[in-house]
Design an enzyme around this catalytic site. Structure first.
Site, PDB file in Angstrom:
ATOM      1  N   ARG A 221      30.688  47.861  61.564  1.00 53.91           N
ATOM      2  CA  ARG A 221      31.523  46.778  61.029  1.00 53.91           C
ATOM      3  C   ARG A 221      32.836  47.369  60.504  1.00 53.91           C
ATOM      4  O   ARG A 221      32.861  48.482  59.957  1.00 53.91           O
ATOM      5  CB  ARG A 221      30.811  46.056  59.879  1.00 53.91           C
ATOM      6  N   HIS A 269      35.486  44.923  69.776  1.00 51.34           N
ATOM      7  CA  HIS A 269      34.126  44.563  69.344  1.00 51.34           C
ATOM      8  C   HIS A 269      33.251  44.241  70.566  1.00 51.34           C
ATOM      9  O   HIS A 269      32.725  43.132  70.699  1.00 51.34           O
ATOM     10  CB  HIS A 269      34.166  43.360  68.382  1.00 51.34           C
TER      11      HIS A 269
HETATM   12  P1  NDP Z   1      18.837  48.123  61.787  1.00 53.93           P
HETATM   13  O1  NDP Z   1      18.691  47.167  60.656  1.00 53.93           O
HETATM   14  O2  NDP Z   1      17.763  48.204  62.805  1.00 53.93           O
HETATM   15  O3  NDP Z   1      19.046  49.615  61.208  1.00 53.93           O
HETATM   16  C1  NDP Z   1      19.852  49.875  60.105  1.00 53.93           C
HETATM   17  C2  NDP Z   1      19.751  51.352  59.746  1.00 53.93           C
HETATM   18  O4  NDP Z   1      20.696  51.624  58.702  1.00 53.93           O
HETATM   19  C3  NDP Z   1      18.376  51.751  59.203  1.00 53.93           C
HETATM   20  O5  NDP Z   1      18.030  53.042  59.654  1.00 53.93           O
HETATM   21  C4  NDP Z   1      18.601  51.759  57.693  1.00 53.93           C
HETATM   22  O6  NDP Z   1      17.758  52.639  56.965  1.00 53.93           O
HETATM   23  C5  NDP Z   1      20.014  52.266  57.627  1.00 53.93           C
HETATM   24  N1  NDP Z   1      20.638  51.903  56.336  1.00 53.93           N
HETATM   25  C6  NDP Z   1      20.817  50.680  55.784  1.00 53.93           C
HETATM   26  N2  NDP Z   1      21.384  50.770  54.568  1.00 53.93           N
HETATM   27  C7  NDP Z   1      21.554  52.089  54.342  1.00 53.93           C
HETATM   28  C8  NDP Z   1      22.068  52.816  53.248  1.00 53.93           C
HETATM   29  N3  NDP Z   1      22.529  52.212  52.120  1.00 53.93           N
HETATM   30  N4  NDP Z   1      22.095  54.166  53.344  1.00 53.93           N
HETATM   31  C9  NDP Z   1      21.626  54.795  54.448  1.00 53.93           C
HETATM   32  N5  NDP Z   1      21.108  54.152  55.524  1.00 53.93           N
HETATM   33  C10 NDP Z   1      21.069  52.815  55.456  1.00 53.93           C
HETATM   34  O7  NDP Z   1      20.232  47.770  62.472  1.00 53.93           O
HETATM   35  P2  NDP Z   1      20.671  47.934  64.013  1.00 53.93           P
HETATM   36  O8  NDP Z   1      20.465  49.349  64.417  1.00 53.93           O
HETATM   37  O9  NDP Z   1      20.046  46.899  64.853  1.00 53.93           O
HETATM   38  O10 NDP Z   1      22.228  47.561  63.919  1.00 53.93           O
HETATM   39  C11 NDP Z   1      23.105  48.265  63.067  1.00 53.93           C
HETATM   40  C12 NDP Z   1      24.431  47.533  62.957  1.00 53.93           C
HETATM   41  O11 NDP Z   1      25.176  47.644  64.158  1.00 53.93           O
HETATM   42  C13 NDP Z   1      24.336  46.014  62.751  1.00 53.93           C
HETATM   43  O12 NDP Z   1      24.039  45.693  61.399  1.00 53.93           O
HETATM   44  C14 NDP Z   1      25.727  45.557  63.156  1.00 53.93           C
HETATM   45  O13 NDP Z   1      26.598  45.569  62.037  1.00 53.93           O
HETATM   46  C15 NDP Z   1      26.173  46.625  64.160  1.00 53.93           C
HETATM   47  N6  NDP Z   1      26.307  46.082  65.515  1.00 53.93           N
HETATM   48  C16 NDP Z   1      27.519  46.162  66.153  1.00 53.93           C
HETATM   49  C17 NDP Z   1      27.677  45.692  67.433  1.00 53.93           C
HETATM   50  C18 NDP Z   1      28.980  45.821  68.158  1.00 53.93           C
HETATM   51  O14 NDP Z   1      29.142  45.258  69.235  1.00 53.93           O
HETATM   52  N7  NDP Z   1      29.939  46.572  67.643  1.00 53.93           N
HETATM   53  C19 NDP Z   1      26.560  45.063  68.156  1.00 53.93           C
HETATM   54  C20 NDP Z   1      25.327  45.050  67.418  1.00 53.93           C
HETATM   55  C21 NDP Z   1      25.218  45.539  66.130  1.00 53.93           C
HETATM   56  P3  NDP Z   1      16.158  52.472  56.953  1.00 53.93           P
HETATM   57  O15 NDP Z   1      15.735  52.994  58.322  1.00 53.93           O
HETATM   58  O16 NDP Z   1      15.712  53.332  55.873  1.00 53.93           O
HETATM   59  O17 NDP Z   1      15.883  51.013  56.790  1.00 53.93           O
HETATM   60  C1  OXD Z   2      26.074  42.066  66.315  1.00 57.97           C
HETATM   61  C2  OXD Z   2      27.425  42.200  66.849  1.00 57.97           C
HETATM   62  O1  OXD Z   2      25.867  42.258  65.111  1.00 57.97           O
HETATM   63  O2  OXD Z   2      27.648  41.793  67.993  1.00 57.97           O
HETATM   64  O3  OXD Z   2      25.158  41.777  67.104  1.00 57.97           O
HETATM   65  O4  OXD Z   2      28.294  42.751  66.174  1.00 57.97           O
END
Ligand code: NDP
Ligand code: OXD
Length: 306
Positions: A221, A269
């Site tokens: 993000r 994006h």
């Molecule tokens: P998940 O919820 O599956 O994974 C999130 C990870 O981040 C977990 O490992 C979690 O830790 C870790 N995390 C969360 N908070 C913290 C923190 N404070 N400190 C350290 N680690 C932390 O998310 P996804 O992998 O599915 O997606 C990640 C992000 O990618 C989405 O939220 C979105 O913003 C972005 N995205 C962007 C897209 C694009 O087109 N650019 C498309 C899709 C997603 P833990 O394992 O301990 O829970």
């Molecule tokens: C998502 C994105 O969060 O597209 O899926 O950014």
């Protein structure tokens, strides 16, 4: 059972048709003001008026992985908030991030400039061991990305909130291990959710702790990144470049300095797009499971923020 589809910037009709085909006993419709309350909703950036009209919602299905924008709204208190759980996104994210890392490591932009000038010249091969890649966020997308980078034999390190043990990579967890994670990282890939804890995490302090000649790939993000800190570290030469797919303001304004910065690559994006057929199938399966009283994957913890 009523299912409402309420999508901003996205045509609802194919989603309505797809869900209706898979859930023939349900009544699926694009939401209009005044429509009867739904039992489940499929949403992207819905207006507050839609949410306020859903007192009996059981499932609120976001057609993306990130729920940061949704959680800022006033939600029906008892509805489960459900994010897309891969649904074809992780392979896209892996190919996008591997491409960005390899383009930087193999100096492909410089070769492109040579080629544009008809110049045949070699650069000295670089060693992968000098390019440890650190993946922030080891969830659905981060784990797939980390594994894919490992397949290209980059040394991979990962950082998450709770401890993970993943084969072939060094894992770090929590605030107390953040500095150690950064200190051994040269290419930083951000795949964290946007939460109050992670907003502005890519600032001067974080980026300044990377190994010299660091490179940033931000695919999570825009609000994770303090833009002026990135520009200052690029201009000071501490960072070698950045591949940015997400921005504080989207679309990125035409006068934004990122567009013209020679060390920054901008994409709109697009690193992992929502794939409609996969997403409709996943949501339909989960609605059926909830209706049978079963638990489902991908339920968001509203307090944690992801
Ligand atoms: P998940 O919820 O599956 O994974 C999130 C990870 O981040 C977990 O490992 C979690 O830790 C870790 N995390 C969360 N908070 C913290 C923190 N404070 N400190 C350290 N680690 C932390 O998310 P996804 O992998 O599915 O997606 C990640 C992000 O990618 C989405 O939220 C979105 O913003 C972005 N995205 C962007 C897209 C694009 O087109 N650019 C498309 C899709 C997603 P833990 O394992 O301990 O829970
Ligand atoms: C998502 C994105 O969060 O597209 O899926 O950014």
């Amino acid at each position: 059972m009523r299912i409402a589809v309420c999508l901003t910037d996205n045509k609802p009709a194919p989603w309505v048709e797809g869900l209706q085909r898979l859930l023939p006993r349900a009544t699926v419709a694009a939401w209009e003001p005044g429509a009867p309350p739904a039992d489940h909703a499929v949403v992207w950036a819905p207006p507050q008026a839609f949410l306020d009209a859903q007192p009996q919602l059981r499932g609120l299905f976001n057609i993306g992985a990130g729920v940061d924008a949704l959680l800022k709204l006033r939600l029906p208190p008892d509805a489960l908030v459900v994010r897309l759980d891969d649904a074809g996104m992780s392979v896209q994210m892996a190919e996008f991030v591997c491409h960005a890392v390899i383009r930087h490591f193999r100096e492909l932009d410089a070769y492109g400039q040579d080629s544009a000038q008809g110049r045949w010249g070699f650069r000295r091969p670089r060693s992968r061991s000098d390019f440890p890649v650190g993946v922030m966020g080891l969830g659905v997308l981060g784990q797939r990305v980390a594994r894919s980078l490992g397949a290209f034999e980059f040394p991979v390190r990962g950082w998450s909130r709770t401890r993970r043990e993943l084969p072939g990579m060094e894992c770090f967890a929590g605030a107390e291990q953040f500095d150690a994670f950064l200190a051994g990282t040269r290419v930083l890939v951000n795949l964290l959710p946007l939460t109050p804890e992670t907003e502005n995490i890519l600032d001067r302090e974080t980026l300044g702790r990377l190994l010299p000649g660091g490179y940033l790939v931000n695919v999570a993000r825009g609000a994770h990144l303090v833009e002026e800190d990135l520009l200052a570290l690029l201009d000071a030469g501490h960072l070698a470049g950045a591949a940015l797919d997400v921005f504080r303001t989207e679309p990125l304004p035409s006068d934004h300095p990122f567009w013209r910065h020679p060390k920054i690559t901008v994409t709109p994006h697009t690193s992992a797009r929502t794939l409609r057929d996969e997403s409709v199938a996943q949501i339909a399966r989960k609605i059926e499971a909830l209706e049978r009283g079963e638990s489902i994957a991908g339920v968001v913890d509203r307090v944690r923020g992801y």
